[in-house]
Design a protein around this motif. Structure first.
Motif, PDB file in Angstrom:
ATOM      1  N   UNK A 173       0.820  -1.206   0.000  1.00  0.00           N
ATOM      2  CA  UNK A 173       0.000   0.000   0.000  1.00  0.00           C
ATOM      3  C   UNK A 173       0.854   1.255   0.000  1.00  0.00           C
ATOM      4  N   UNK A 174       0.489   2.154  -0.910  1.00  0.00           N
ATOM      5  CA  UNK A 174       1.005   3.517  -0.874  1.00  0.00           C
ATOM      6  C   UNK A 174      -0.127   4.323  -0.275  1.00  0.00           C
TER       7      UNK A 174
ATOM      8  N   UNK B  33       7.651   7.695  -3.189  1.00  0.00           N
ATOM      9  CA  UNK B  33       6.975   6.374  -3.123  1.00  0.00           C
ATOM     10  C   UNK B  33       6.364   6.044  -1.766  1.00  0.00           C
ATOM     11  N   UNK B  34       6.347   6.995  -0.832  1.00  0.00           N
ATOM     12  CA  UNK B  34       5.648   6.765   0.427  1.00  0.00           C
ATOM     13  C   UNK B  34       4.790   7.982   0.749  1.00  0.00           C
ATOM     14  N   UNK B  35       3.901   7.802   1.698  1.00  0.00           N
ATOM     15  CA  UNK B  35       2.877   8.820   1.930  1.00  0.00           C
ATOM     16  C   UNK B  35       3.129   9.578   3.246  1.00  0.00           C
TER      17      UNK B  35
ATOM     18  N   UNK C 285       1.552   8.728   6.846  1.00  0.00           N
ATOM     19  CA  UNK C 285       2.154   7.536   7.442  1.00  0.00           C
ATOM     20  C   UNK C 285       3.530   7.894   8.022  1.00  0.00           C
TER      21      UNK C 285
ATOM     22  N   UNK D 162       2.979  13.181  -8.235  1.00  0.00           N
ATOM     23  CA  UNK D 162       2.138  12.692  -7.138  1.00  0.00           C
ATOM     24  C   UNK D 162       2.883  11.737  -6.211  1.00  0.00           C
ATOM     25  N   UNK D 163       3.730  10.869  -6.809  1.00  0.00           N
ATOM     26  CA  UNK D 163       4.421   9.873  -5.991  1.00  0.00           C
ATOM     27  C   UNK D 163       5.390  10.520  -5.006  1.00  0.00           C
TER      28      UNK D 163
ATOM     29  N   UNK E  67       2.864  13.483  -2.282  1.00  0.00           N
ATOM     30  CA  UNK E  67       2.161  12.927  -1.120  1.00  0.00           C
ATOM     31  C   UNK E  67       3.114  12.586   0.012  1.00  0.00           C
TER      32      UNK E  67
ATOM     33  N   UNK F 179       8.306   2.119   5.505  1.00  0.00           N
ATOM     34  CA  UNK F 179       7.126   2.359   4.678  1.00  0.00           C
ATOM     35  C   UNK F 179       7.351   1.912   3.246  1.00  0.00           C
TER      36      UNK F 179
ATOM     37  N   UNK G 209       8.942  -0.627   2.316  1.00  0.00           N
ATOM     38  CA  UNK G 209       8.731  -2.072   2.281  1.00  0.00           C
ATOM     39  C   UNK G 209       7.270  -2.406   1.977  1.00  0.00           C
ATOM     40  N   UNK G 210       6.370  -1.516   2.379  1.00  0.00           N
ATOM     41  CA  UNK G 210       4.939  -1.750   2.142  1.00  0.00           C
ATOM     42  C   UNK G 210       4.487  -1.214   0.792  1.00  0.00           C
ATOM     43  N   UNK G 211       5.328  -0.391   0.148  1.00  0.00           N
ATOM     44  CA  UNK G 211       4.866   0.362  -1.016  1.00  0.00           C
ATOM     45  C   UNK G 211       4.855  -0.481  -2.283  1.00  0.00           C
ATOM     46  N   UNK G 212       3.776  -0.393  -3.065  1.00  0.00           N
ATOM     47  CA  UNK G 212       3.735  -1.115  -4.337  1.00  0.00           C
ATOM     48  C   UNK G 212       4.726  -0.550  -5.357  1.00  0.00           C
ATOM     49  N   UNK G 213       5.291   0.624  -5.072  1.00  0.00           N
ATOM     50  CA  UNK G 213       6.260   1.216  -5.996  1.00  0.00           C
ATOM     51  C   UNK G 213       7.686   0.788  -5.672  1.00  0.00           C
ATOM     52  N   UNK G 214       7.838  -0.013  -4.620  1.00  0.00           N
ATOM     53  CA  UNK G 214       9.172  -0.328  -4.139  1.00  0.00           C
ATOM     54  C   UNK G 214       9.434  -1.827  -4.260  1.00  0.00           C
TER      55      UNK G 214
ATOM     56  N   UNK H  55       3.034   0.046 -11.663  1.00  0.00           N
ATOM     57  CA  UNK H  55       1.852  -0.084 -10.829  1.00  0.00           C
ATOM     58  C   UNK H  55       0.813   0.927 -11.277  1.00  0.00           C
TER      59      UNK H  55
END
Lengths: 308, 404
Positions: free
Chosen positions: A59-60, B302-304, B307, B343-344, B347, B377, B379-384, B399
């Protein structure tokens, strides 16, 4: 900062099933990068039993997006895909002990990722029918797109109409200016003009038939009948949200009701009760307090309580 | 280690010395400054002193050019609404795309009433194009309102030069200087700035007190009419204790001006250099050559942001973010969008803003946790790609979630 429940924090700080499942045979990717939320759900489904054996998320997004993803992977593990498809976004939010209204869309994203993953597994194409607008009513979590659609579909003309059809604006009323702006915009698109002074009665009443307000003093029986009448008129709206209301008792100026179905335990129940109270007072022309029946024993001794 | 406050552009701690000078005006000298008795006899004098202290900090020519208001937003609204009321034939306003909501939302509302709003765009570094600005100036423009420094990136705009240009074209000039006052030196009497907004709580005074600087001779219409307070230019009983506190805070800001621009800047520089060096795929936003000494805004790709803030908060560090989620809106910060930050990254922007209360050891503390937070974070990212520990190849294409 948001008022997140401990459950949300727990799933955010120590997420479950983070990362992609190796050898996944169901993948769902949903979200909107402009909104800052995107989720890839990967599942390993047993082709014999159709049971979800493994689930993982990437999740992003913000704290509640990550928490919603994490809790979703926990909920669906061990379910068959048919069972999993029955999981609603409300289930996800409930499992997290609730989400702030601005964050409910995170739970919607979870449900959609699940649908997309199942569609992917079955070789179908998943189409999203969900468009999201700016949040207008914070009390009931209603966004601009929803309000616009309802104005178009039901020929709404006033803020009160919008409240009757969508609940937007039925709580604190702070968003009435924004609702007026939306009305102005949509009516202009329809070639009409928004008039703040026009009365709601001009609209075809579908869900809330007008009930004449009463002025003369009522007998207790008349009064209860009137209250029933108001509740009946509000019922379609509640049922549209999967809920219902039932009159239990009237003591003095306190009206005890049972909120059932989706209303029961919903974070919005208090707001809904406030809305019912408002409507009752308008029609009966007297001060009334609406209280969940669960409070009845705490407050009064029914046997001994006479009518005020 | 006690919690670390790096959100001073949002608001600041009230300096204890400021609290001290305020207390007598709650408990002893609580009389109305307009009254003639001993509960009030020190109040008028104290207000005059405070006015002088504000005047000194911004280099105004006269102390009567200082009007006390309730906040920066009130000062902004007063300035713009005054200009359009005093010049009813002028139906245009010039501002920028990166102003504070206090200006942008007011202008958006005036647009509905028929005003034409020119919003100057910025480049990728957050800079304005002065040639484009010059072409917009005309006798149709009621007022130009351009912030002195941006609250998110700290980017400083050339308002002194822009005020000269407006003045030559016969146009009034206002600047929202709530982030700049007290952090960079200014001498308003040598400029053509007609109006300027100050917010007390951005410089260690309490919340609920602001100032509108109004150059003598500028045509003016009050927002609040009523009593004779502030020479009839802002009616309403004076917020005496807060005015006195703001005066003291201005005096202290003056004393610390060098400290702010040397020591505070050194802390900021060390933090941002340290982060850029230790966190891959992060970059500083804004105009690096023209920035407030206390502000840095860093994009973590790549992270928000929300978070990141939650993990920082858990580590006892307070900062803020330009992500959509922190504000509950659908778009990331308008400042990041105006600078065309993807955007990536937009955010994942985090603003660290310092004050003279911060220390170098706090900077070290942030530098200790930041790489881990970003890595956690990602590690959780679909961009990573957690195997290579790099962004996935061509992330935007790799993605592509349904409904964009």
């Amino acid at each position: 900062m948001w008022d997140y429940s401990d459950k949300v924090k727990e799933h955010f700080f120590t997420p479950k099933n983070a990362g992609a499942v190796v050898g996944a045979n169901a993948i769902g990717e949903v979200g909107s990068i402009s909104c800052g939320d995107a989720l890839r759900l990967t599942l390993k489904v047993n082709p014999e039993t159709e049971i979800i054996e493994e689930s993982g998320f990437q999740t992003f997004g913000c704290g509640s997006a990550i928490a919603s993803s994490s809790v979703l992977t926990e909920i669906i593990k061990g379910m068959t895909i048919d069972e999993a498809l029955k999981v609603t976004n409300q289930d996800i939010a409930n499992e997290l002990d609730g989400l702030p209204p601005e964050k409910m869309h995170c739970s919607v994203m979870g449900r959609e990722a699940l649908q997309a993953a199942v569609a992917n597994y079955r070789g179908e194409e998943w189409k999203d029918d969900h468009e999201e607008g700016a949040l207008i009513c914070k009390c009931f979590a209603i966004d601009a797109v929803m309000i616009e659609e309802m104005i178009w579909a039901n020929k709404l003309r006033t803020v009160e109409d919008v409240t009757n059809f969508t609940k937007a604006g039925g709580g604190c009323a702070a968003c009435h200016e924004d609702i007026e702006a939306i009305l102005e915009k949509v009516l202009a698109e329809k070639g009409e003009k928004f008039d703040a002074t026009v009365s709601t009665a001009a609209v075809e009443k579908v869900e809330t038939p007008a009930i004449a307000a009463v002025k003369t003093p009522l007998t207790n029986v008349q009064r209860i009948k009137k209250i029933e009448e108001v509740l009946t008129s509000l019922r379609p709206q509640l049922m549209a949200d999967g809920g219902d209301v039932e009159l239990v008792e009237v003591v003095g100026n306190t009206v005890y009701v049972n909120m059932t179905g989706a209303c029961n335990g919903c974070q919005m129940a208090a707001m809904t009760i406030a809305g019912i109270q408002q409507r009752l007072m308008e029609v009966l022309g007297e001060f009334l307090r609406v209280v969940p029946a669960s409070e009845m024993k705490k407050l009064v001794n029914i046997e001994g309580a006479g009518h005020a | 280690m006690p919690d670390i406050y790096l959100d001073n552009n949002a608001t600041t701690k009230v300096d204890p010395a400021v609290v001290d000078v305020m207390i007598p005006f709650f408990l002893e000298q609580y009389g109305n400054p307009s009254s003639i008795h001993k509960f009030a006899d020190g109040v008028a004098k104290a207000l005059k002193k405070a006015r002088g202290q504000v005047q000194e900090l911004i280099g105004a020519e006269h102390d009567s050019e200082i009007i006390f208001t309730s906040c920066g937003t009130e000062s902004d609204s007063t300035a713009i609404l005054s200009a359009i009321k005093a010049q009813p034939n002028r139906k245009e306003i010039i501002t920028t795309t990166v102003e504070h909501a206090a200006i942008l939302n007011l202008c958006e509302n005036l647009e509905k009433e028929g005003y034409t709003i020119h919003r100057l765009p910025v480049d990728k570094c957050g800079r304005l194009n002065l040639d484009a600005y010059k072409k917009m100036l005309s006798d149709q423009v009621a007022i130009v309102s351009v912030m002195w420094a941006n609250n998110e990136t700290g980017t400083i705009f050339p308002v002194v030069e822009m005020a000269e240009m407006a003045n030559s074209a016969g146009v009034m000039f206002h600047t929202d200087a709530v982030q700049a006052v007290g952090k960079i030196p200014m001498m308003l009497q040598d400029t053509k700035i007609d109006m300027l907004s100050i917010s007390g709580h951005k410089l260690h005074a309490p919340k609920g007190i602001g100032v509108l600087y109004l150059r003598r001779g500028t045509r003016y219409r009050p927002l609040l009419r009523g009593g004779h307070q502030e020479r009839g230019r802002r009616a309403g009983t004076e917020n005496t204790a807060s005015i006195v506190g703001l005066g003291k805070a201005c005096e202290m800001a003056m004393e610390h001006m060098e400290y702010e621009n040397v020591q505070v800047k050194a802390m900021r520089d060390k933090l941002e250099q340290g982060i850029i060096a230790t966190v891959p795929h992060s970059f500083i936003t804004g105009d690096l050559n023209n920035r407030l000494p206390n502000t840095t805004d860093i994009a973590f790709e790549y992270i928000e942001g929300e978070a990141i803030l939650m993990l920082l908060n858990k580590a006892g560090i307070a900062a803020s973010s330009g992500s959509a989620c922190t504000s509950g809106s659908l778009e990331p910060s308008h400042v990041m969008r105006a600078m065309d930050i993807p955007y990536t990254a937009a955010h994942g922007t985090i603003r660290f803003s310092f004050s003279r209360y911060n220390t170098m050891s706090e900077v070290d503390e942030v530098l200790k946790v930041m790489p881990t937070i970003a890595a956690t974070l990602r590690k959780l990212s679909p961009y990573w790609d957690s195997v290579t520990n790099e962004p996935v190849a061509n992330p935007e294409a790799a993605f592509t979630p349904t409904f964009k």
